[in-house]
Design an enzyme around this catalytic site. Structure first.
Site, PDB file in Angstrom:
ATOM      1  N   SER A 228       0.840  -1.196   0.000  1.00  0.00           N
ATOM      2  CA  SER A 228       0.000   0.000   0.000  1.00  0.00           C
ATOM      3  C   SER A 228       0.869   1.239   0.000  1.00  0.00           C
ATOM      4  O   SER A 228       2.017   1.224   0.485  1.00  0.00           O
ATOM      5  CB  SER A 228      -0.892   0.016   1.247  1.00  0.00           C
ATOM      6  OG  SER A 228      -1.590   1.248   1.367  1.00  0.00           O
TER       7      SER A 228
ATOM      8  N   TYR B  65      -1.689  -1.397  10.220  1.00  0.00           N
ATOM      9  CA  TYR B  65      -1.851  -1.510   8.772  1.00  0.00           C
ATOM     10  C   TYR B  65      -0.637  -0.977   8.022  1.00  0.00           C
ATOM     11  O   TYR B  65      -0.030  -1.684   7.193  1.00  0.00           O
ATOM     12  CB  TYR B  65      -3.120  -0.775   8.321  1.00  0.00           C
ATOM     13  CG  TYR B  65      -3.439  -0.991   6.859  1.00  0.00           C
ATOM     14  CD1 TYR B  65      -4.064  -2.160   6.439  1.00  0.00           C
ATOM     15  CD2 TYR B  65      -3.100  -0.044   5.904  1.00  0.00           C
ATOM     16  CE1 TYR B  65      -4.346  -2.376   5.101  1.00  0.00           C
ATOM     17  CE2 TYR B  65      -3.381  -0.247   4.567  1.00  0.00           C
ATOM     18  CZ  TYR B  65      -4.000  -1.415   4.164  1.00  0.00           C
ATOM     19  OH  TYR B  65      -4.265  -1.622   2.840  1.00  0.00           O
TER      20      TYR B  65
END
Length: 269
Positions: A142, A156
Protein backbone atom coordinates in the site's frame (compact mmCIF):
# COMPACT_ATOMS: atom_id res chain seq x y z
CA UNK A 1 10.54 -19.58 -20.28
CA UNK A 2 7.02 -19.13 -18.88
CA UNK A 3 4.76 -22.17 -19.12
CA UNK A 4 2.13 -22.16 -21.90
CA UNK A 5 -0.65 -21.87 -19.29
CA UNK A 6 0.71 -20.35 -16.08
CA UNK A 7 -1.03 -21.23 -12.82
CA UNK A 8 -1.78 -18.31 -10.50
CA UNK A 9 -2.63 -18.59 -6.81
CA UNK A 10 -4.60 -15.55 -5.62
CA UNK A 11 -5.36 -14.96 -1.95
CA UNK A 12 -8.26 -12.74 -0.98
CA UNK A 13 -9.77 -13.45 -4.38
CA UNK A 14 -13.42 -13.02 -3.42
CA UNK A 15 -13.65 -9.27 -4.09
CA UNK A 16 -11.82 -6.05 -4.87
CA UNK A 17 -8.24 -6.22 -6.06
CA UNK A 18 -8.13 -10.00 -5.68
CA UNK A 19 -11.12 -10.53 -7.95
CA UNK A 20 -9.67 -8.05 -10.44
CA UNK A 21 -6.44 -10.07 -10.52
CA UNK A 22 -8.48 -13.22 -11.20
CA UNK A 23 -10.32 -11.63 -14.11
CA UNK A 24 -7.24 -10.11 -15.74
CA UNK A 25 -5.01 -13.15 -15.32
CA UNK A 26 -7.76 -15.38 -16.73
CA UNK A 27 -7.92 -13.04 -19.72
CA UNK A 28 -4.15 -13.50 -20.13
CA UNK A 29 -4.58 -17.27 -20.30
CA UNK A 30 -3.73 -18.26 -16.74
CA UNK A 31 -5.25 -21.14 -14.85
CA UNK A 32 -6.29 -20.03 -11.37
CA UNK A 33 -6.40 -21.19 -7.79
CA UNK A 34 -8.70 -18.88 -5.83
CA UNK A 35 -8.71 -18.75 -2.05
CA UNK A 36 -10.56 -16.64 0.52
CA UNK A 37 -13.01 -17.25 3.34
CA UNK A 38 -16.24 -16.55 1.41
CA UNK A 39 -16.79 -19.69 -0.62
CA UNK A 40 -20.00 -18.36 -2.22
CA UNK A 41 -18.15 -15.36 -3.65
CA UNK A 42 -15.33 -17.57 -4.92
CA UNK A 43 -17.72 -20.00 -6.62
CA UNK A 44 -19.62 -17.14 -8.27
CA UNK A 45 -16.37 -15.68 -9.61
CA UNK A 46 -15.16 -19.09 -10.79
CA UNK A 47 -18.43 -19.71 -12.64
CA UNK A 48 -18.17 -16.30 -14.32
CA UNK A 49 -14.59 -16.88 -15.48
CA UNK A 50 -15.16 -20.45 -16.65
CA UNK A 51 -17.94 -19.13 -18.85
CA UNK A 52 -15.73 -16.45 -20.38
CA UNK A 53 -12.37 -18.18 -20.73
CA UNK A 54 -11.02 -21.63 -21.50
CA UNK A 55 -9.29 -21.72 -18.15
CA UNK A 56 -9.05 -24.16 -15.25
CA UNK A 57 -10.17 -22.68 -11.96
CA UNK A 58 -9.82 -24.37 -8.59
CA UNK A 59 -11.59 -22.95 -5.54
CA UNK A 60 -9.91 -23.64 -2.20
CA UNK A 61 -11.69 -21.68 0.54
CA UNK A 62 -9.45 -21.09 3.54
CA UNK A 63 -8.99 -18.63 6.37
CA UNK A 64 -5.45 -17.25 6.37
CA UNK A 65 -5.74 -16.27 10.02
CA UNK A 66 -5.29 -19.98 10.74
CA UNK A 67 -1.52 -20.55 11.00
CA UNK A 68 -1.93 -23.96 9.33
CA UNK A 69 -3.48 -22.53 6.15
CA UNK A 70 -0.35 -21.78 4.06
CA UNK A 71 0.92 -25.33 4.47
CA UNK A 72 -2.56 -26.77 3.93
CA UNK A 73 -2.95 -24.79 0.70
CA UNK A 74 0.42 -25.86 -0.65
CA UNK A 75 -0.18 -29.49 0.31
CA UNK A 76 -3.51 -29.41 -1.55
CA UNK A 77 -1.79 -28.08 -4.66
CA UNK A 78 0.95 -30.69 -4.46
CA UNK A 79 -1.59 -33.49 -4.10
CA UNK A 80 -3.19 -32.26 -7.34
CA UNK A 81 0.17 -32.13 -9.09
CA UNK A 82 -0.08 -28.35 -9.54
CA UNK A 83 2.87 -25.97 -9.71
CA UNK A 84 2.26 -22.30 -8.95
CA UNK A 85 3.87 -19.86 -11.40
CA UNK A 86 2.29 -16.64 -10.12
CA UNK A 87 1.63 -15.96 -6.42
CA UNK A 88 -0.63 -12.99 -5.68
CA UNK A 89 -0.48 -12.25 -1.95
CA UNK A 90 -3.50 -10.00 -1.84
CA UNK A 91 -5.52 -10.98 1.25
CA UNK A 92 -5.81 -8.16 3.74
CA UNK A 93 -8.06 -5.89 5.76
CA UNK A 94 -7.91 -3.10 8.32
CA UNK A 95 -8.65 -3.08 12.04
CA UNK A 96 -10.42 0.19 12.99
CA UNK A 97 -9.53 2.06 16.14
CA UNK A 98 -6.41 2.55 18.21
CA UNK A 99 -3.99 -0.21 19.18
CA UNK A 100 -5.28 -0.81 22.72
CA UNK A 101 -8.92 -0.58 21.63
CA UNK A 102 -8.75 -4.12 20.23
CA UNK A 103 -7.93 -7.43 21.91
CA UNK A 104 -4.67 -9.21 21.22
CA UNK A 105 -6.45 -12.03 19.39
CA UNK A 106 -7.68 -9.46 16.83
CA UNK A 107 -4.14 -8.18 16.28
CA UNK A 108 -2.68 -11.69 16.15
CA UNK A 109 -5.13 -12.69 13.40
CA UNK A 110 -4.28 -9.51 11.49
CA UNK A 111 -0.54 -10.16 11.67
CA UNK A 112 -1.05 -13.76 10.59
CA UNK A 113 -3.02 -12.71 7.49
CA UNK A 114 -0.95 -9.69 6.42
CA UNK A 115 2.56 -10.72 7.48
CA UNK A 116 3.07 -14.39 8.26
CA UNK A 117 0.83 -15.98 5.61
CA UNK A 118 2.27 -14.12 2.59
CA UNK A 119 5.79 -14.68 3.87
CA UNK A 120 5.22 -18.40 4.34
CA UNK A 121 3.48 -18.84 0.99
CA UNK A 122 6.43 -17.19 -0.74
CA UNK A 123 8.85 -19.42 1.18
CA UNK A 124 6.96 -22.56 0.21
CA UNK A 125 6.43 -21.70 -3.46
CA UNK A 126 9.68 -19.95 -4.37
CA UNK A 127 11.85 -23.09 -4.60
CA UNK A 128 9.66 -24.53 -7.35
CA UNK A 129 9.69 -21.27 -9.28
CA UNK A 130 13.47 -21.07 -9.04
CA UNK A 131 13.88 -24.68 -10.12
CA UNK A 132 11.70 -24.09 -13.19
CA UNK A 133 13.49 -20.81 -13.97
CA UNK A 134 10.37 -18.67 -14.03
CA UNK A 135 7.93 -17.16 -11.55
CA UNK A 136 6.14 -14.03 -10.46
CA UNK A 137 5.21 -12.88 -6.95
CA UNK A 138 3.09 -9.80 -6.31
CA UNK A 139 2.73 -8.73 -2.69
CA UNK A 140 -0.13 -6.26 -2.48
CA UNK A 141 1.22 -3.60 -0.14
CA UNK A 142 0.00 0.00 0.00
CA UNK A 143 0.97 3.64 -0.36
CA UNK A 144 0.49 3.59 3.42
CA UNK A 145 3.76 1.70 3.67
CA UNK A 146 5.64 4.70 2.24
CA UNK A 147 4.22 7.45 4.48
CA UNK A 148 4.21 7.98 8.25
CA UNK A 149 1.92 5.63 10.13
CA UNK A 150 -1.31 7.38 11.19
CA UNK A 151 -3.25 7.11 14.40
CA UNK A 152 -5.88 4.40 14.06
CA UNK A 153 -5.54 1.18 12.04
CA UNK A 154 -2.24 1.03 13.90
CA UNK A 155 -0.76 -2.11 12.36
CA UNK A 156 -1.85 -1.51 8.77
CA UNK A 157 0.89 0.85 7.57
CA UNK A 158 3.50 -1.13 9.50
CA UNK A 159 2.47 -4.39 7.83
CA UNK A 160 2.56 -2.81 4.38
CA UNK A 161 6.02 -1.33 5.02
CA UNK A 162 7.18 -4.85 5.85
CA UNK A 163 5.81 -6.21 2.57
CA UNK A 164 7.67 -3.50 0.65
CA UNK A 165 11.05 -4.30 2.23
CA UNK A 166 10.40 -8.04 2.02
CA UNK A 167 9.61 -7.72 -1.70
CA UNK A 168 12.76 -5.71 -2.37
CA UNK A 169 14.94 -8.38 -0.76
CA UNK A 170 13.16 -11.22 -2.58
CA UNK A 171 13.49 -9.37 -5.88
CA UNK A 172 17.24 -9.04 -5.43
CA UNK A 173 17.64 -12.66 -4.32
CA UNK A 174 15.62 -14.23 -7.12
CA UNK A 175 15.88 -12.07 -10.25
CA UNK A 176 18.81 -14.06 -11.64
CA UNK A 177 16.74 -17.23 -11.22
CA UNK A 178 13.96 -15.87 -13.45
CA UNK A 179 11.59 -14.94 -10.60
CA UNK A 180 10.31 -11.35 -10.46
CA UNK A 181 8.92 -10.02 -7.18
CA UNK A 182 6.96 -6.79 -6.86
CA UNK A 183 5.35 -4.91 -3.97
CA UNK A 184 2.26 -3.31 -5.49
CA UNK A 185 1.40 -0.19 -3.48
CA UNK A 186 -2.02 1.23 -4.36
CA UNK A 187 -3.47 4.29 -2.70
CA UNK A 188 -7.22 4.77 -2.34
CA UNK A 189 -8.92 2.05 -4.38
CA UNK A 190 -12.61 1.49 -5.03
CA UNK A 191 -13.44 -1.73 -3.16
CA UNK A 192 -15.24 -3.07 -0.08
CA UNK A 193 -12.25 -2.29 2.14
CA UNK A 194 -13.68 0.89 3.63
CA UNK A 195 -17.10 -0.65 4.14
CA UNK A 196 -15.53 -3.39 6.26
CA UNK A 197 -13.56 -0.86 8.32
CA UNK A 198 -16.68 1.32 8.73
CA UNK A 199 -14.98 4.40 7.26
CA UNK A 200 -17.01 4.69 4.05
CA UNK A 201 -18.68 7.93 5.16
CA UNK A 202 -15.28 9.55 5.63
CA UNK A 203 -13.79 8.12 2.46
CA UNK A 204 -16.65 9.39 0.30
CA UNK A 205 -15.62 12.95 1.19
CA UNK A 206 -12.25 12.56 -0.55
CA UNK A 207 -11.99 13.99 -4.09
CA UNK A 208 -12.45 11.60 -6.98
CA UNK A 209 -9.00 12.21 -8.47
CA UNK A 210 -7.43 10.42 -5.49
CA UNK A 211 -9.09 7.12 -6.35
CA UNK A 212 -8.24 4.32 -8.77
CA UNK A 213 -10.35 1.35 -9.75
CA UNK A 214 -9.22 -2.12 -8.72
CA UNK A 215 -8.99 -2.98 -12.41
CA UNK A 216 -6.52 -0.17 -13.10
CA UNK A 217 -4.42 -1.05 -10.05
CA UNK A 218 -4.16 -4.65 -11.22
CA UNK A 219 -3.44 -3.72 -14.84
CA UNK A 220 -0.52 -1.56 -13.75
CA UNK A 221 0.64 -4.15 -11.21
CA UNK A 222 0.88 -6.95 -13.77
CA UNK A 223 2.87 -4.71 -16.10
CA UNK A 224 5.16 -3.72 -13.23
CA UNK A 225 6.05 -7.26 -12.15
CA UNK A 226 6.67 -8.26 -15.76
CA UNK A 227 9.07 -5.30 -16.13
CA UNK A 228 10.90 -6.42 -13.02
CA UNK A 229 9.91 -3.49 -10.79
CA UNK A 230 10.53 -4.46 -7.17
CA UNK A 231 8.18 -1.73 -5.91
CA UNK A 232 5.44 -0.02 -7.87
CA UNK A 233 2.94 2.69 -6.91
CA UNK A 234 0.03 2.93 -9.37
CA UNK A 235 -1.34 6.37 -10.12
CA UNK A 236 0.44 9.68 -10.68
CA UNK A 237 -1.21 11.28 -7.64
CA UNK A 238 0.00 8.48 -5.38
CA UNK A 239 3.54 8.68 -6.73
CA UNK A 240 3.52 12.43 -6.16
CA UNK A 241 2.38 11.97 -2.56
CA UNK A 242 5.17 9.50 -1.90
CA UNK A 243 7.80 11.75 -3.46
CA UNK A 244 6.59 14.82 -1.54
CA UNK A 245 6.56 13.01 1.81
CA UNK A 246 10.14 11.86 1.29
CA UNK A 247 11.28 15.47 0.86
CA UNK A 248 9.74 16.63 4.15
CA UNK A 249 11.44 16.56 7.56
CA UNK A 250 10.09 13.71 9.69
CA UNK A 251 8.43 16.08 12.18
CA UNK A 252 6.48 17.87 9.43
CA UNK A 253 5.57 14.60 7.73
CA UNK A 254 4.22 13.25 11.03
CA UNK A 255 2.21 16.43 11.59
CA UNK A 256 0.64 16.15 8.15
CA UNK A 257 -0.12 12.49 8.74
CA UNK A 258 -1.84 13.30 12.04
CA UNK A 259 -3.92 16.04 10.41
CA UNK A 260 -4.94 14.11 7.33
CA UNK A 261 -5.60 10.78 9.07
CA UNK A 262 -8.53 12.31 10.93
CA UNK A 263 -10.27 12.54 7.56
CA UNK A 264 -10.23 8.81 6.85
CA UNK A 265 -9.19 6.85 9.97
CA UNK A 266 -11.20 5.79 12.99
CA UNK A 267 -8.99 7.03 15.84
CA UNK A 268 -11.54 6.61 18.61
CA UNK A 269 -11.08 4.06 21.39
Amino acid sequence: MPPPRPLSLITGASSGIGAAFARQLATLGHDLVLTARRVDRLETLATELRGQHATRIIVLPHDLSDPATPRTLCDALEQRGLQVDWLINNAGYGVPGTFVANGWATHADFLQVLLTAPTELAWRLLPGMRQRGHGRIINVASLAGHVPGPAGHTLYAASKAYLIKFSQSLALENRAAGVNVCALCPGFTWSEFHDVTRTRDKMDKLPGFMWLSAEEVVHQGIAAVERGDAVYIPGRVNRTIKAAIQLLPDRLAMWLSARESKRYRNTQI
